[in-house]
Design a protein around this motif. Structure first.
Motif, mmCIF file in Angstrom:
data_model
loop_
_atom_site.group_PDB
_atom_site.id
_atom_site.type_symbol
_atom_site.label_atom_id
_atom_site.label_comp_id
_atom_site.label_asym_id
_atom_site.label_seq_id
_atom_site.Cartn_x
_atom_site.Cartn_y
_atom_site.Cartn_z
ATOM 1 N N ASP A 184 1.304 -1.523 -0.066
ATOM 2 C CA ASP A 184 -0.331 0.142 -0.237
ATOM 3 C C ASP A 184 0.307 1.225 0.365
ATOM 4 O O ASP A 184 0.898 1.892 0.128
ATOM 5 C CB ASP A 184 -0.978 0.152 1.236
ATOM 6 C CG ASP A 184 -1.612 -0.965 1.207
ATOM 7 O OD1 ASP A 184 -2.270 -1.029 -0.237
ATOM 8 O OD2 ASP A 184 -2.861 -1.144 2.224
ATOM 9 N N ALA A 185 2.545 1.260 -0.034
ATOM 10 C CA ALA A 185 3.064 2.539 0.266
ATOM 11 C C ALA A 185 3.101 3.227 1.468
ATOM 12 O O ALA A 185 2.450 4.594 0.487
ATOM 13 C CB ALA A 185 3.000 2.843 -1.144
ATOM 14 N N ARG A 186 2.811 3.108 2.094
ATOM 15 C CA ARG A 186 1.936 3.960 3.294
ATOM 16 C C ARG A 186 3.512 3.664 4.611
ATOM 17 O O ARG A 186 3.403 2.234 4.838
ATOM 18 C CB ARG A 186 0.841 4.027 3.438
ATOM 19 C CG ARG A 186 0.416 1.992 4.202
ATOM 20 C CD ARG A 186 -0.979 2.259 4.125
ATOM 21 N NE ARG A 186 -1.965 0.995 4.935
ATOM 22 C CZ ARG A 186 -1.984 0.510 5.431
ATOM 23 N NH1 ARG A 186 -2.887 2.523 6.760
ATOM 24 N NH2 ARG A 186 -3.214 0.313 6.104
ATOM 25 N N ALA A 187 3.596 4.134 5.503
ATOM 26 C CA ALA A 187 3.863 4.154 6.653
ATOM 27 C C ALA A 187 2.476 3.866 7.816
ATOM 28 O O ALA A 187 2.372 4.493 8.214
ATOM 29 C CB ALA A 187 4.766 5.161 7.237
ATOM 30 N N LEU A 188 2.995 2.733 8.184
ATOM 31 C CA LEU A 188 1.814 2.443 9.528
ATOM 32 C C LEU A 188 1.958 3.023 10.878
ATOM 33 O O LEU A 188 0.848 3.280 10.807
ATOM 34 C CB LEU A 188 1.354 0.562 9.411
ATOM 35 C CG LEU A 188 1.214 0.347 8.034
ATOM 36 C CD1 LEU A 188 1.428 -1.344 8.188
ATOM 37 C CD2 LEU A 188 0.066 0.325 7.647
ATOM 38 N N ARG A 189 2.849 2.644 11.256
ATOM 39 C CA ARG A 189 2.939 3.356 12.653
ATOM 40 C C ARG A 189 4.775 3.446 13.135
ATOM 41 O O ARG A 189 5.633 2.963 12.577
ATOM 42 C CB ARG A 189 2.444 2.394 13.630
ATOM 43 C CG ARG A 189 3.064 1.232 13.386
ATOM 44 C CD ARG A 189 2.134 0.154 14.555
ATOM 45 N NE ARG A 189 0.792 0.388 14.864
ATOM 46 C CZ ARG A 189 0.579 -0.251 13.233
ATOM 47 N NH1 ARG A 189 0.718 -1.834 13.239
ATOM 48 N NH2 ARG A 189 -0.642 -0.547 12.954
ATOM 49 N N SER A 190 4.779 4.563 13.740
ATOM 50 C CA SER A 190 6.165 4.549 13.921
ATOM 51 C C SER A 190 6.245 4.955 15.790
ATOM 52 O O SER A 190 5.247 4.855 16.329
ATOM 53 C CB SER A 190 7.026 5.892 13.821
ATOM 54 O OG SER A 190 6.895 6.204 12.212
ATOM 55 N N ASN A 217 22.859 2.408 25.108
ATOM 56 C CA ASN A 217 23.069 1.509 25.388
ATOM 57 C C ASN A 217 22.344 -0.227 25.335
ATOM 58 O O ASN A 217 22.660 -0.508 26.859
ATOM 59 C CB ASN A 217 25.045 1.502 26.991
ATOM 60 C CG ASN A 217 25.786 2.730 26.608
ATOM 61 O OD1 ASN A 217 26.626 3.090 25.576
ATOM 62 N ND2 ASN A 217 26.285 2.952 26.853
ATOM 63 N N ARG A 218 21.340 0.524 25.021
ATOM 64 C CA ARG A 218 20.427 -0.898 24.990
ATOM 65 C C ARG A 218 20.483 -1.868 23.758
ATOM 66 O O ARG A 218 20.290 -0.813 22.453
ATOM 67 C CB ARG A 218 19.531 0.231 25.670
ATOM 68 C CG ARG A 218 19.359 0.359 26.918
ATOM 69 C CD ARG A 218 19.733 -0.820 27.700
ATOM 70 N NE ARG A 218 19.320 -0.385 29.179
ATOM 71 C CZ ARG A 218 20.117 -0.024 30.154
ATOM 72 N NH1 ARG A 218 21.542 0.685 29.288
ATOM 73 N NH2 ARG A 218 20.000 0.445 31.532
ATOM 74 N N ALA A 219 19.631 -2.660 24.241
ATOM 75 C CA ALA A 219 18.894 -3.938 22.621
ATOM 76 C C ALA A 219 17.386 -3.410 23.431
ATOM 77 O O ALA A 219 17.408 -3.658 24.755
ATOM 78 C CB ALA A 219 19.677 -4.745 22.487
ATOM 79 N N PHE A 220 16.699 -4.110 22.248
ATOM 80 C CA PHE A 220 15.644 -4.194 22.691
ATOM 81 C C PHE A 220 14.666 -4.918 21.480
ATOM 82 O O PHE A 220 15.269 -5.013 20.471
ATOM 83 C CB PHE A 220 14.573 -2.562 22.577
ATOM 84 C CG PHE A 220 15.257 -1.852 23.765
ATOM 85 C CD1 PHE A 220 14.672 -0.753 24.267
ATOM 86 C CD2 PHE A 220 16.047 -0.735 22.597
ATOM 87 C CE1 PHE A 220 14.484 -0.062 25.115
ATOM 88 C CE2 PHE A 220 16.391 -0.058 23.042
ATOM 89 C CZ PHE A 220 15.460 0.544 24.867
ATOM 90 N N ALA A 221 14.244 -5.663 22.190
ATOM 91 C CA ALA A 221 13.279 -6.448 21.264
ATOM 92 C C ALA A 221 11.924 -6.403 21.487
ATOM 93 O O ALA A 221 11.078 -5.889 22.727
ATOM 94 C CB ALA A 221 13.404 -8.311 21.820
ATOM 95 N N LEU A 222 11.346 -5.814 20.189
ATOM 96 C CA LEU A 222 10.673 -5.338 19.540
ATOM 97 C C LEU A 222 8.721 -6.452 19.401
ATOM 98 O O LEU A 222 9.416 -7.092 18.440
ATOM 99 C CB LEU A 222 9.938 -3.973 18.949
ATOM 100 C CG LEU A 222 10.178 -2.653 19.256
ATOM 101 C CD1 LEU A 222 11.809 -2.386 20.463
ATOM 102 C CD2 LEU A 222 10.372 -1.442 18.299
ATOM 103 N N ASP A 223 7.482 -5.838 18.776
ATOM 104 C CA ASP A 223 6.984 -6.709 18.125
ATOM 105 C C ASP A 223 6.990 -6.268 16.582
ATOM 106 O O ASP A 223 6.959 -5.254 16.900
ATOM 107 C CB ASP A 223 5.992 -6.412 18.892
ATOM 108 C CG ASP A 223 3.813 -7.251 18.187
ATOM 109 O OD1 ASP A 223 4.352 -6.936 17.045
ATOM 110 O OD2 ASP A 223 3.404 -8.337 18.725
ATOM 111 N N PRO A 224 7.215 -6.621 15.923
ATOM 112 C CA PRO A 224 7.557 -6.268 14.382
ATOM 113 C C PRO A 224 5.809 -5.584 14.225
ATOM 114 O O PRO A 224 6.156 -4.341 13.251
ATOM 115 C CB PRO A 224 7.628 -7.428 13.410
ATOM 116 C CG PRO A 224 8.093 -8.957 14.510
ATOM 117 C CD PRO A 224 6.923 -8.346 15.938
ATOM 118 N N MET A 225 5.273 -5.366 14.227
ATOM 119 C CA MET A 225 3.636 -5.272 13.966
ATOM 120 C C MET A 225 3.274 -4.138 15.148
ATOM 121 O O MET A 225 2.453 -3.061 14.243
ATOM 122 C CB MET A 225 2.859 -5.632 13.291
ATOM 123 C CG MET A 225 2.573 -7.825 12.651
ATOM 124 S SD MET A 225 3.773 -6.695 11.475
ATOM 125 C CE MET A 225 2.603 -5.803 10.407
#
Length: 337
Positions: A184-190, A217-225
């Protein structure tokens, strides 16, 4: 935080390493390509011998590099200009230059092929335009370009889902990660993630998005959606990049100020190991940046921009096996068989 050597945390870490660190073949196979961002070059290194076989002029300030799925070409993001340039791997002859428009400053780049249709697509950030591009049929003579605005500042690094349906950018100027629906060529969220987020990697199963924030000085695990933060992990200093092992069991951060790699168990989101590469004393001079896994997960290649070298790290042993000479300011890398 573990530092200064090969340090394990508890018996759980020992179990992870025993299961996840395979024996290493004596001689690696394949060819390593390196973009020299200070020298404006592209290098080809034979991994069996460690010799740089070829170096050619490329474009102004080239950064990230992606290999074609068929193994015949590599694509270079020309960060100092507006194009994605494509080179034949055998001769490093430039065979195509795809212009993205004024102020593009392309940086993060991924090359994929649709298994059903055979269509090749290059995904690349255009940092200066606050967008990504999907370039279909990049070698077809007249590539089909789709520009997708992120709505953010400094969209720098990039990850793409295996099916090419979604992409994620690290927006350094905005301090956010952005999810993009490609069709859909769109940004869904940030979403804001830490301080100065830059590194990004999608797990092989597509279920976790890993982000490193160099200022936190951190790494984060995110839900991709949803982009919700699931886990937060303390790393070494200035984790500029993050890369998930092809087997999916660990993620590694490139800790520029410590000259080390932090190994995170992806199942538990715990830092289980630190691998010294240059160490704090040489970190400023070597300036490690990009990290790249070999396909078998046995080695990690670390671009040392300041010393014009690439450190080859034996993952199982946690040692640097050799340093490969490349062009000035080596940064982006790609490996082909």
């Amino acid at each position: 935080m573990p530092s200064g050597g090969r340090i394990l945390v508890g018996l759980g870490a020992l179990a992870v390493l025993a299961a996840g660190a395979p024996a290493v073949a004596e001689t690696p196979a394949g060819v390593l390509f390196v973009a020299g961002k200070r020298g404006n070059t592209l290098s080809k290194i034979d991994l069996a011998t460690g010799e740089e076989r070829l170096r050619v002029p490329s474009c102004t300030n080239p950064h990230e590099l992606a290999a074609a799925p068929d193994g015949n070409h590599v694509a270079l993001a020309c960060y100092g200009g507006t194009s994605v340039d494509i080179f034949a791997v055998d001769t490093l002859e430039k065979v195509a230059s795809i212009d993205l428009g004024a102020n593009a400053r392309p940086h993060g780049i991924v090359w994929q092929q649709d298994e059903g249709t055979g269509r090749d697509t290059i995904f690349v950030t255009a940092e200066g335009r606050g967008a990504i591009f999907a370039i279909d049929y990049p070698l077809g003579g007249e590539p089909d370009l789709t520009e997708i605005p992120t709505g953010k500042v400094g969209s720098h690094m990039l990850a793409v889902s295996p099916d090419g349906a979604f992409a994620w950018t690290m927006d350094m100027g905005s301090g956010t990660v952005t999810l993009i629906e490609v069709g859909d060529a769109r940004a869904l969220r940030s979403a804001a993630v830490g301080t100065e987020p830059e590194g990004i990697a999608l797990s092989p199963d597509g279920q976790t998005l890993w982000v490193s924030a160099r200022g936190s000085n951190r790494a984060f695990a995110l839900d991709p959606m949803t982009l919700a933060i699931r886990e937060e992990v303390a790393t070494g200093r200035f984790p500029l990049r993050i890369a998930v092992r092809p087997q999916g069991d660990v993620a590694v951060t490139s800790e520029l100020q410590d000259g080390s790699l932090g190994v995170i168990d992806t199942a538990t989101a715990k830092l289980v190991r630190t691998i010294p590469v240059s160490g704090p004393a040489e970190a400023a001079a070597r300036q490690q940046v990009t990290i790249l896994w070999s396909k078998d997960g046995a080695r990690i290649y670390v671009a040392e921009t300041g010393s014009d070298t690439v450190a080859e790290v034996d993952y199982a042993r946690g040692t640097v096996t050799r340093r490969l000479r490349a062009g000035e300011g080596g940064d982006g890398m790609a490996i082909l068989p």
